[in-house]
Design a protein around this motif. Sequence first.
Motif, PDB file in Angstrom:
ATOM      1  N   ALA A  41      51.369  40.884  33.934  1.00 47.09           N
ATOM      2  CA  ALA A  41      51.673  40.374  33.269  1.00 47.09           C
ATOM      3  C   ALA A  41      50.899  39.845  32.617  1.00 47.09           C
ATOM      4  O   ALA A  41      51.430  40.209  30.769  1.00 47.09           O
ATOM      5  CB  ALA A  41      52.871  39.543  33.837  1.00 47.09           C
ATOM      6  N   GLN A  42      49.387  39.265  32.652  1.00 49.73           N
ATOM      7  CA  GLN A  42      48.193  39.387  31.733  1.00 49.73           C
ATOM      8  C   GLN A  42      47.454  40.114  30.943  1.00 49.73           C
ATOM      9  O   GLN A  42      46.782  40.016  30.489  1.00 49.73           O
ATOM     10  CB  GLN A  42      47.625  38.015  32.627  1.00 49.73           C
ATOM     11  N   GLY A  43      48.124  41.222  31.288  1.00 52.93           N
ATOM     12  CA  GLY A  43      47.423  42.519  31.197  1.00 52.93           C
ATOM     13  C   GLY A  43      46.322  43.132  31.938  1.00 52.93           C
ATOM     14  O   GLY A  43      45.267  43.989  31.741  1.00 52.93           O
ATOM     15  N   TYR A  44      46.126  42.265  33.467  1.00 50.83           N
ATOM     16  CA  TYR A  44      45.228  43.329  34.576  1.00 50.83           C
ATOM     17  C   TYR A  44      45.136  44.373  34.873  1.00 50.83           C
ATOM     18  O   TYR A  44      46.549  44.598  34.707  1.00 50.83           O
ATOM     19  CB  TYR A  44      44.351  41.937  35.646  1.00 50.83           C
ATOM     20  N   PHE A  50      40.260  46.191  35.432  1.00 55.42           N
ATOM     21  CA  PHE A  50      40.087  45.891  34.455  1.00 55.42           C
ATOM     22  C   PHE A  50      40.760  44.632  33.296  1.00 55.42           C
ATOM     23  O   PHE A  50      41.976  45.192  33.883  1.00 55.42           O
ATOM     24  CB  PHE A  50      40.767  47.736  33.299  1.00 55.42           C
ATOM     25  N   ASP A  51      40.551  44.190  32.267  1.00 55.24           N
ATOM     26  CA  ASP A  51      41.290  43.485  31.800  1.00 55.24           C
ATOM     27  C   ASP A  51      41.918  43.432  30.721  1.00 55.24           C
ATOM     28  O   ASP A  51      42.398  44.997  30.771  1.00 55.24           O
ATOM     29  CB  ASP A  51      40.867  42.128  31.667  1.00 55.24           C
ATOM     30  N   LYS A  52      43.012  42.869  29.841  1.00 55.06           N
ATOM     31  CA  LYS A  52      43.966  43.630  29.089  1.00 55.06           C
ATOM     32  C   LYS A  52      42.325  44.055  27.667  1.00 55.06           C
ATOM     33  O   LYS A  52      43.360  45.288  27.395  1.00 55.06           O
ATOM     34  CB  LYS A  52      44.394  42.265  27.848  1.00 55.06           C
ATOM     35  N   ASP A  53      41.056  43.718  27.450  1.00 52.54           N
ATOM     36  CA  ASP A  53      40.813  44.450  26.407  1.00 52.54           C
ATOM     37  C   ASP A  53      39.588  45.597  26.869  1.00 52.54           C
ATOM     38  O   ASP A  53      38.781  46.396  26.365  1.00 52.54           O
ATOM     39  CB  ASP A  53      39.145  43.514  25.770  1.00 52.54           C
ATOM     40  N   ARG A  54      40.142  46.526  28.253  1.00 49.02           N
ATOM     41  CA  ARG A  54      39.914  47.060  29.385  1.00 49.02           C
ATOM     42  C   ARG A  54      38.262  47.332  28.763  1.00 49.02           C
ATOM     43  O   ARG A  54      37.250  47.937  30.053  1.00 49.02           O
ATOM     44  CB  ARG A  54      39.896  48.458  28.168  1.00 49.02           C
ATOM     45  N   ARG A  55      37.875  46.194  29.261  1.00 48.96           N
ATOM     46  CA  ARG A  55      36.370  45.593  30.516  1.00 48.96           C
ATOM     47  C   ARG A  55      36.505  46.094  31.602  1.00 48.96           C
ATOM     48  O   ARG A  55      37.576  44.795  32.295  1.00 48.96           O
ATOM     49  CB  ARG A  55      35.972  44.503  29.890  1.00 48.96           C
ATOM     50  N   LYS A  56      35.563  45.945  32.355  1.00 56.10           N
ATOM     51  CA  LYS A  56      35.625  46.400  33.783  1.00 56.10           C
ATOM     52  C   LYS A  56      35.606  44.490  34.190  1.00 56.10           C
ATOM     53  O   LYS A  56      34.619  44.204  33.925  1.00 56.10           O
ATOM     54  CB  LYS A  56      34.193  47.138  34.152  1.00 56.10           C
ATOM     55  N   ILE A  66      36.974  31.569  40.338  1.00 52.17           N
ATOM     56  CA  ILE A  66      36.153  30.760  40.828  1.00 52.17           C
ATOM     57  C   ILE A  66      35.650  31.392  40.100  1.00 52.17           C
ATOM     58  O   ILE A  66      33.451  30.468  40.150  1.00 52.17           O
ATOM     59  CB  ILE A  66      36.158  30.846  42.023  1.00 52.17           C
ATOM     60  N   LYS A  67      34.892  33.200  40.474  1.00 51.85           N
ATOM     61  CA  LYS A  67      33.688  33.614  39.689  1.00 51.85           C
ATOM     62  C   LYS A  67      34.065  34.469  39.035  1.00 51.85           C
ATOM     63  O   LYS A  67      35.278  35.304  39.833  1.00 51.85           O
ATOM     64  CB  LYS A  67      33.379  33.492  40.450  1.00 51.85           C
ATOM     65  N   GLU A  68      33.616  34.874  38.150  1.00 52.89           N
ATOM     66  CA  GLU A  68      33.803  36.243  37.816  1.00 52.89           C
ATOM     67  C   GLU A  68      32.687  37.168  37.142  1.00 52.89           C
ATOM     68  O   GLU A  68      31.713  37.077  36.926  1.00 52.89           O
ATOM     69  CB  GLU A  68      34.831  36.148  36.049  1.00 52.89           C
ATOM     70  N   ASN A  69      33.293  38.443  37.009  1.00 49.59           N
ATOM     71  CA  ASN A  69      31.807  39.407  36.449  1.00 49.59           C
ATOM     72  C   ASN A  69      32.556  39.842  36.129  1.00 49.59           C
ATOM     73  O   ASN A  69      33.343  41.053  35.963  1.00 49.59           O
ATOM     74  CB  ASN A  69      31.323  40.199  37.444  1.00 49.59           C
ATOM     75  N   ILE A  70      32.065  40.922  34.141  1.00 53.62           N
ATOM     76  CA  ILE A  70      32.880  41.365  33.293  1.00 53.62           C
ATOM     77  C   ILE A  70      31.784  41.749  32.630  1.00 53.62           C
ATOM     78  O   ILE A  70      31.002  41.717  32.056  1.00 53.62           O
ATOM     79  CB  ILE A  70      33.408  40.079  32.321  1.00 53.62           C
ATOM     80  N   GLU A  71      31.487  43.597  32.459  1.00 55.57           N
ATOM     81  CA  GLU A  71      31.147  44.140  32.387  1.00 55.57           C
ATOM     82  C   GLU A  71      31.820  45.021  30.871  1.00 55.57           C
ATOM     83  O   GLU A  71      33.163  45.246  31.010  1.00 55.57           O
ATOM     84  CB  GLU A  71      30.868  45.728  32.658  1.00 55.57           C
TER      85      GLU A  71
END
Length: 88
Positions: free
Chosen positions: A42-45, A63-69, A82-87
């Motif tokens: 619902a948050q766009g993931y 992927f997040d709402k901005d289509r980032r991995k 707790i920990k995020e890795n975003i490309e």
Amino acid sequence: MRKIILLGLALASPLALAGPRCSEADKAQWQDPTKFQEQLKAQGYEIRKFKVTDGNCYEIYGFDKDRRKVEIYFDPVSGRAIKENIED
């Protein structure tokens, strides 16, 4: 001596790859995994893979709402990241 060093490296390497520790709470206190994933969607993931880690985390790959991995570890009780890795 060489065997001892190699054995030490072999035993330590899984620890180096281990993810974070997210919760010590009893699993009865954890959020329902299906509802938790629905909230994230619902948050766009877009969730490609969801799992419970050895460190008591909910972990997603997708992927997040901005289509980032993303790869994100969440506390299963609070839902806090707790920990995020975003490309990008």
